[in-house]
Scaffold this active site. Structure first.
Site, PDB file in Angstrom:
ATOM      1  CB  THR A 131      52.824  39.121  29.065  1.00  0.00           C
ATOM      2  OG1 THR A 131      51.543  39.657  29.381  1.00  0.00           O
ATOM      3  CG2 THR A 131      53.857  40.198  29.351  1.00  0.00           C
ATOM      4  CG  ASP A 132      47.958  40.309  26.938  1.00  0.00           C
ATOM      5  OD1 ASP A 132      48.504  40.383  28.059  1.00  0.00           O
ATOM      6  OD2 ASP A 132      46.751  40.003  26.801  1.00  0.00           O
ATOM      7  CD  GLU A 133      50.018  42.444  32.401  1.00  0.00           C
ATOM      8  OE1 GLU A 133      49.580  41.544  33.085  1.00  0.00           O
ATOM      9  OE2 GLU A 133      50.417  43.510  32.867  1.00  0.00           O
ATOM     10  CE1 TYR A 157      55.166  39.458  34.349  1.00  0.00           C
ATOM     11  CE2 TYR A 157      53.256  40.574  33.420  1.00  0.00           C
ATOM     12  CZ  TYR A 157      54.093  39.476  33.466  1.00  0.00           C
ATOM     13  OH  TYR A 157      53.874  38.405  32.634  1.00  0.00           O
ATOM     14  CE  LYS A 161      57.396  37.978  30.467  1.00  0.00           C
ATOM     15  NZ  LYS A 161      58.063  36.649  30.672  1.00  0.00           N
ATOM     16  CE1 TYR A 214      42.744  44.048  43.766  1.00  0.00           C
ATOM     17  CE2 TYR A 214      43.903  43.882  41.681  1.00  0.00           C
ATOM     18  CZ  TYR A 214      43.793  43.562  43.021  1.00  0.00           C
ATOM     19  OH  TYR A 214      44.755  42.769  43.600  1.00  0.00           O
TER      20      TYR A 214
END
Ligand code: NAD
Ligand code: DAU
Length: 350
Positions: A131-133, A157, A161, A214
């Site tokens: 993921t880009d996260e 998370y 990853k 949010y």
């Protein structure tokens, strides 16, 4: 020859398998533990094919996977299996490290044994879907993430990853396992579990419920239509260079408020409210996510330059198709929004 897909009953994995059989008859082994996010209904249209095999196995079950690799002459593993929802990782991080870190390690052990035994085909590949996260958060004017950027994960998370990506890389460097890693941006499209923003908003809108944004709703994501993502994964699998990392983006940066407004406009057209009001009146600003990343953006120029891949679907086209899909599949949405899902929503949005 056969490919082995992990997490194939989840959102992206099931789209990948459906798209795979559109291209040809090469067999697929689908290994999935069937957590709350796994749903075999996603694969109903291919499950009777003689080239499709499903095993309810966790990626941590090294020995069982090792046996399958040899028995089916597997030429590639595509690892989608993960705990994937950031909010759940904040509520309970441990499962994320069990599956995403330890699980990936155990899966790699099966792959290493297969590879070093000489049984694996010479062009064997292990593709890690990340993921880009892992790269952290960007300021508004910063350029998109590049493959060479340092990891700065902010949620449990993302940290899990990042951990799994490091292990995959190490197996490539240390054992010569032919690994590939991809970092993609936010996916959307059919079969996405409605805990993620886009399907949650579509279903809440139709159910007359608040559309929770949010904080100030100005967080930015780069939206990637899921079949474009699957297409990019296929390209990386066939032509990617072992040991390399590839970023995959949708060229569609949007802030969350814009995303939700766009969905409301489409629903106003396709399923107008009897009251004549807009679904946008259901938007509700709620408490922000702790550690909420402000902006993600992908620089996917390496993929364009080296493998001639770029996304085909515009955000406007993809989001309309997605809303249409959810409107056309009420039985699917009813079945996934059962007990466990309702409990999660009640806790998360209390
Ligand atoms: P998902 O949550 O919809 O599906 C995950 C699947 O993995 C489920 O079918 C689940 O049953 C299975 N699974 C979980 N633990 C398992 C285990 N221990 N063994 C075997 N199967 C297990 O996730 P998704 O959105 O389809 O994401 C797939 C992959 O892509 C993940 O690795 C995720 O980190 C990555 N990713 C997702 C996005 C996105 O926007 N959805 C973006 C970037 C990267
Ligand atoms: O960037 C890739 C990542 O995208 C993947 O690695 C993750 O697996 C995937 O879940 C996704 O993470 P996000 O946290 O970006 O996705 P999510 O759909 O949960 O949230 C998208 C944005 O919308 C984010 O800024 C949080 C916000 N949001 C989300 C929900 C569920 C809201 O404002 N309200 C909500 O109720």
């Amino acid at each position: 020859m056969t490919i082995l897909v992990t997490g194939g009953a989840g959102f992206i994995g099931s789209n990948f398998i459906l798209d795979w059989f559109e291209q040809g008859p090469e067999p697929v082994l689908n290994i999935d533990k069937l957590t709350y996010a796994g749903n075999l209904q996603n694969l109903a249209t291919v499950s009777a094919r003689k080239q499709y095999f499903f095993f309810r196995i966790g990626i941590e079950e090294t020995n069982k996977i090792r046996r399958l690799l040899g028995a089916h002459n597997v030429r590639a593993i595509i690892n989608f299996a993960a705990e994937s929802h950031v909010d759940r990782s904040i509520a309970g991080p441990e499962a994320f490290f069990q599956t995403n870190v330890i699980g990936t390690l155990k899966l790699l052990e099966a792959a290493r044994e297969y590879w070093t035994s000489g049984e694996a085909p010479k062009d064997f590949r292990f593709l890690q879907v990340s993921t880009d996260e892992v790269y952290g958060s960007l300021q508004p004017d910063e350029p998109g993430f590049r493959e060479t950027d340092a990891f700065e994960p902010n949620s449990p998370y993302a940290a899990s990853k990042a951990g799994s990506d490091h292990i995959v890389r190490a197996y490539g460097e240390t054992y010569g396992l032919p690994v590939l890693i991809t970092h993609c941006s936010n996916n959307y499209g059919p079969f996405q579990f409605p805990e993620k923003l886009i399907p949650l908003v579509i279903l809440n809108a139709l159910g007359g419920k608040p559309l929770p944004l949010y904080g100030d709703g100005q967080q930015v994501r780069d939206w990637l239509y899921v079949s474009d993502h699957c297409d990019a994964l296929n390209r990386v699998l066939s032509d990617g260079q072992p040991g390399e990392t590839y970023n995959i983006g949708g060229n569609s940066e949007r802030n969350n408020l814009t995303v939700v407004h766009t969905i409301c406009v489409i629903l106003d057209e396709l399923r107008p409210l009897a009251s004549g009001k807009s679904y946008a009146e259901q938007i509700a600003f709620v408490r922000d996510r702790p550690g909420h990343d402000r902006r993600y953006a992908i620089d996917a120029s390496k993929l364009a330059r080296t493998l001639q891949w770029s996304p085909r679907t515009s955000f406007e086209g993809g989001i309309r198709r997605t809303v249409e899909w959810y409107l056309a599949n009420p039985a699917w949405t009813t079945s996934v929004t059962s007990g466990e899902y309702r409990e999660w929503v009640a806790r998360q949005y209390a």
